[in-house]
Design a protein around this motif. Structure first.
Motif, PDB file in Angstrom:
ATOM      1  N   SER A   1     -49.354  11.369 -20.875  1.00 26.93           N
ATOM      2  CA  SER A   1     -49.283   9.105 -20.964  1.00 26.93           C
ATOM      3  C   SER A   1     -49.665   9.313 -22.618  1.00 26.93           C
ATOM      4  CB  SER A   1     -50.685   9.337 -20.720  1.00 26.93           C
ATOM      5  OG  SER A   1     -52.458  10.435 -21.520  1.00 26.93           O
ATOM      6  N   SER A   2     -48.661   7.463 -21.890  1.00 26.18           N
ATOM      7  CA  SER A   2     -49.238   6.488 -23.304  1.00 26.18           C
ATOM      8  C   SER A   2     -49.138   5.105 -22.844  1.00 26.18           C
ATOM      9  CB  SER A   2     -47.707   6.951 -24.336  1.00 26.18           C
ATOM     10  OG  SER A   2     -47.204   6.551 -22.936  1.00 26.18           O
ATOM     11  N   GLU A   3     -49.528   3.939 -23.511  1.00 25.49           N
ATOM     12  CA  GLU A   3     -49.497   3.018 -23.665  1.00 25.49           C
ATOM     13  C   GLU A   3     -48.597   2.311 -22.605  1.00 25.49           C
ATOM     14  OE1 GLU A   3     -49.812   0.420 -27.151  1.00 25.49           O
ATOM     15  OE2 GLU A   3     -51.480   1.009 -28.134  1.00 25.49           O
ATOM     16  N   ASP A   4     -47.310   2.788 -22.800  1.00 28.01           N
ATOM     17  CA  ASP A   4     -46.317   2.477 -22.236  1.00 28.01           C
ATOM     18  C   ASP A   4     -46.416   3.030 -21.200  1.00 28.01           C
ATOM     19  OD1 ASP A   4     -44.715   3.856 -23.436  1.00 28.01           O
ATOM     20  OD2 ASP A   4     -43.081   2.010 -24.057  1.00 28.01           O
ATOM     21  N   ASN A   5     -46.230   4.465 -20.794  1.00 27.45           N
ATOM     22  CA  ASN A   5     -46.439   5.384 -20.158  1.00 27.45           C
ATOM     23  C   ASN A   5     -44.488   5.705 -19.709  1.00 27.45           C
ATOM     24  OD1 ASN A   5     -48.854   6.312 -19.735  1.00 27.45           O
ATOM     25  ND2 ASN A   5     -49.267   4.389 -17.810  1.00 27.45           N
ATOM     26  N   SER A   6     -43.860   5.169 -21.151  1.00 29.46           N
ATOM     27  CA  SER A   6     -42.634   5.522 -20.280  1.00 29.46           C
ATOM     28  C   SER A   6     -41.741   6.912 -20.394  1.00 29.46           C
ATOM     29  CB  SER A   6     -41.447   5.092 -21.522  1.00 29.46           C
ATOM     30  OG  SER A   6     -42.582   4.992 -22.855  1.00 29.46           O
ATOM     31  N   ASP A   7     -42.192   8.045 -21.088  1.00 35.71           N
ATOM     32  CA  ASP A   7     -41.949   9.202 -20.734  1.00 35.71           C
ATOM     33  C   ASP A   7     -42.982   9.487 -19.382  1.00 35.71           C
ATOM     34  OD1 ASP A   7     -41.330   9.483 -23.323  1.00 35.71           O
ATOM     35  OD2 ASP A   7     -42.423   9.950 -24.299  1.00 35.71           O
ATOM     36  N   MET A   8     -43.942   9.215 -19.017  1.00 38.51           N
ATOM     37  CA  MET A   8     -44.154   9.552 -17.907  1.00 38.51           C
ATOM     38  C   MET A   8     -43.437   9.341 -16.984  1.00 38.51           C
ATOM     39  SD  MET A   8     -46.283  11.488 -16.019  1.00 38.51           S
ATOM     40  CE  MET A   8     -47.891  11.494 -17.776  1.00 38.51           C
ATOM     41  N   TYR A   9     -42.827   8.623 -17.194  1.00 42.98           N
ATOM     42  CA  TYR A   9     -41.980   7.289 -15.723  1.00 42.98           C
ATOM     43  C   TYR A   9     -41.374   8.855 -16.327  1.00 42.98           C
ATOM     44  CZ  TYR A   9     -38.245   4.721 -14.512  1.00 42.98           C
ATOM     45  OH  TYR A   9     -36.881   3.835 -13.692  1.00 42.98           O
ATOM     46  N   TYR A  10     -39.985   8.982 -16.899  1.00 41.04           N
ATOM     47  CA  TYR A  10     -38.991   9.711 -17.054  1.00 41.04           C
ATOM     48  C   TYR A  10     -39.081  10.726 -16.061  1.00 41.04           C
ATOM     49  CZ  TYR A  10     -36.120   5.877 -19.877  1.00 41.04           C
ATOM     50  OH  TYR A  10     -36.180   5.043 -20.211  1.00 41.04           O
TER      51      TYR A  10
ATOM     52  N   PRO B   1     -30.065  21.573 -16.082  1.00 43.46           N
ATOM     53  CA  PRO B   1     -30.823  21.537 -14.453  1.00 43.46           C
ATOM     54  C   PRO B   1     -32.062  20.823 -15.542  1.00 43.46           C
ATOM     55  CG  PRO B   1     -29.881  23.995 -14.736  1.00 43.46           C
ATOM     56  CD  PRO B   1     -29.267  23.374 -15.588  1.00 43.46           C
ATOM     57  N   VAL B   2     -32.450  21.558 -16.029  1.00 47.05           N
ATOM     58  CA  VAL B   2     -33.696  21.758 -16.965  1.00 47.05           C
ATOM     59  C   VAL B   2     -33.671  19.642 -17.022  1.00 47.05           C
ATOM     60  CG1 VAL B   2     -35.235  22.168 -19.104  1.00 47.05           C
ATOM     61  CG2 VAL B   2     -34.277  23.626 -17.558  1.00 47.05           C
ATOM     62  N   SER B   3     -32.464  19.250 -18.122  1.00 43.51           N
ATOM     63  CA  SER B   3     -32.342  18.061 -18.467  1.00 43.51           C
ATOM     64  C   SER B   3     -32.660  16.557 -16.823  1.00 43.51           C
ATOM     65  CB  SER B   3     -31.257  17.361 -19.538  1.00 43.51           C
ATOM     66  OG  SER B   3     -29.736  17.614 -18.126  1.00 43.51           O
ATOM     67  N   VAL B   4     -32.188  17.560 -15.767  1.00 45.90           N
ATOM     68  CA  VAL B   4     -32.321  16.992 -15.014  1.00 45.90           C
ATOM     69  C   VAL B   4     -33.662  16.360 -13.944  1.00 45.90           C
ATOM     70  CG1 VAL B   4     -31.345  15.735 -12.029  1.00 45.90           C
ATOM     71  CG2 VAL B   4     -29.682  17.006 -14.460  1.00 45.90           C
ATOM     72  N   VAL B   5     -34.008  17.681 -14.130  1.00 38.85           N
ATOM     73  CA  VAL B   5     -35.537  17.433 -13.607  1.00 38.85           C
ATOM     74  C   VAL B   5     -36.739  16.907 -14.317  1.00 38.85           C
ATOM     75  CG1 VAL B   5     -37.678  19.157 -13.175  1.00 38.85           C
ATOM     76  CG2 VAL B   5     -35.090  19.559 -12.333  1.00 38.85           C
TER      77      VAL B   5
ATOM     78  N   GLY C   1     -35.972  14.270 -16.628  1.00 36.69           N
ATOM     79  CA  GLY C   1     -35.805  13.307 -17.069  1.00 36.69           C
ATOM     80  C   GLY C   1     -34.424  12.735 -17.946  1.00 36.69           C
ATOM     81  N   MET C   2     -34.403  13.743 -18.496  1.00 38.85           N
ATOM     82  CA  MET C   2     -33.733  13.496 -19.905  1.00 38.85           C
ATOM     83  C   MET C   2     -31.970  13.626 -20.069  1.00 38.85           C
ATOM     84  SD  MET C   2     -35.723  16.730 -22.762  1.00 38.85           S
ATOM     85  CE  MET C   2     -37.111  15.870 -22.277  1.00 38.85           C
ATOM     86  N   TRP C   3     -31.663  12.442 -18.628  1.00 38.40           N
ATOM     87  CA  TRP C   3     -30.194  12.018 -18.682  1.00 38.40           C
ATOM     88  C   TRP C   3     -29.705  12.128 -20.286  1.00 38.40           C
ATOM     89  CZ3 TRP C   3     -33.444   7.926 -16.004  1.00 38.40           C
ATOM     90  CH2 TRP C   3     -34.134   7.942 -15.019  1.00 38.40           C
TER      91      TRP C   3
END
Length: 377
Positions: free
Chosen positions: A239-248, A302-306, A308-310
């Motif tokens: 969780s963060s201010e912009d929640n970008s990491d959680m989104y990905y 597969p790890v990066s896909v799951v 969200g680390m495109w």
């Protein structure tokens, strides 16, 4: 000026890609007998200026995030720069302390990116390779127009890989770890260090054994990534201010991994080629090390896909091109001289087509088109 499709810019990018392939071929030409150091410097200087001297502006001109990086450098706004990883943040502040000229900032960043790519090539490329795949080396560089911070991290990481391969272990590990402090995406690839020590003595030269190994560990990696994803989301760890990491990290929750086949396509092709022609690859320490890099890269997909680390697929983009450079001579070796020329022309057409396809897919979301030189803006 907003980004829009520009056929002249599209053709320019493809031409630059073909020039890179030709430049690499001439660098190792036995007829030309060029000084490799001078050739590499020339290519580095060209690529750096190609990025630095493009016009950048709001609405995505010169890269969707490029104008944001220019603003961060010019203004050093706390709410924006404090979200950056520490080495990128303090590096930006240091350059800003020395100069307010944004072109100097770009020159340092893109010079580092180009240097990282070429440093790896100089270490692993030999004259016996096919230079056709290096047409594609321009593509991750074009992507850096949008993802400059991530591309700097990749450059630092591949420099660490080169040092690591040369048994300069401490410096190599330090560079790989340092890349995390330019962009946190690197954390997934730092796992190569324990992977190397676990499997450096494994026999991956047998295609069948390689296939079985990859299938088993791909399944295990996918399941482990799903468990990690569920835990992170349930515990709200990112969780963060912009929640970008959680989104990905949550984008793939309700997705089937096979829906991301286009993202994995280049890895699937390379895996097939390695299984078919793996035993014909040169039995050298460099090729064995490169093979380990590619095996690890495939396992990470597969790890990066799951998670969200495109963008992680770009970390070993250049090593994958080098592996293709080794594989193509193995593929055409059994054929006659005339058949080899036809096959090589066909492969050249395939790589040019793939470059065109990737630019066509990425130009709009990444803001790659049009390319406008600063003196024409």
């Amino acid at each position: 000026m907003a980004n829009y499709f520009s056929l002249p810019s599209f053709v320019l990018y493809v031409a630059v890609g073909c020039m890179c392939g030709l430049w690499m071929k001439l660098t190792y030409s036995k007829r030309l007998k060029a000084d490799p150091a001078a050739m590499y410097f020339g290519l580095w200087f060209f690529l750096t200026l190609f990025a630095v001297l493009r016009a950048v502006g709001p609405n995505g001109l010169g890269g969707m995030d490029a104008y944001g990086y220019d603003l961060i450098f010019r203004n050093l706004e706390a709410d924006r720069i404090d979200r950056m990883e520490p080495l990128f943040k303090y590096g930006t502040m240091l350059i800003r302390y020395v100069t307010s000229e944004v072109f100097v900032y770009r020159f340092v960043c893109y010079g580092a990116i180009a240097f990282g790519y070429l440093f790896f090539l100089k270490r692993f490329v030999v004259s016996e390779l096919s230079f056709i795949p290096f047409i594609l080396m321009v593509f991750p560089y074009l992507r850096s127009f949008n993802t400059m911070r991530n591309s700097v991290a990749i450059a630092v990481f591949v420099i660490g890989i080169v040092l690591f391969s040369e048994k300069k272990t401490l410096r190599g590990v330090a560079m790989m770890v340092a890349s995390f402090f330019f962009h946190r995406m690197s954390i997934i690839y730092i796992a190569f260090i324990p992977f190397y020590y676990m499997f450096r003595k494994s026999n991956f030269q047998n295609g069948r054994k390689l296939f079985v190994f990859l299938i088993c560990y791909l399944v295990l990696g996918y399941l482990a990534a799903r468990l990690l994803q569920d835990y992170i989301i349930a515990a709200n760890l990112l969780s963060s201010e912009d929640n970008s990491d959680m989104y990905y990290i949550s984008t793939s929750v309700n997705e089937n991994i096979f829906s991301r086949i286009p993202l994995m396509f280049q890895h699937i092709l390379l895996l097939g080629a390695m299984i078919c022609w793996n035993s014909r690859l040169p039995r050298t320490a460099d090729v064995n090390f490169l093979r380990l890099l590619i095996v690890f890269d495939i396992l990470i997909v597969p790890v990066s896909v799951v998670l969200g680390m495109w963008r992680s697929v770009e970390y070993f983009y250049i090593p994958r091109l080098v592996m293709w450079g080794y594989l193509i001579p193995c593929m055409v070796r059994p054929f006659t001289a005339k058949s080899k020329r036809i096959l090589e022309f066909g492969l050249f057409a395939v790589f040019v087509f793939w470059l065109c396809f990737r630019i066509a897919k990425e130009w709009e979301p990444a803001g790659l088109l049009p390319y406008v030189p600063i003196f024409l803006n």
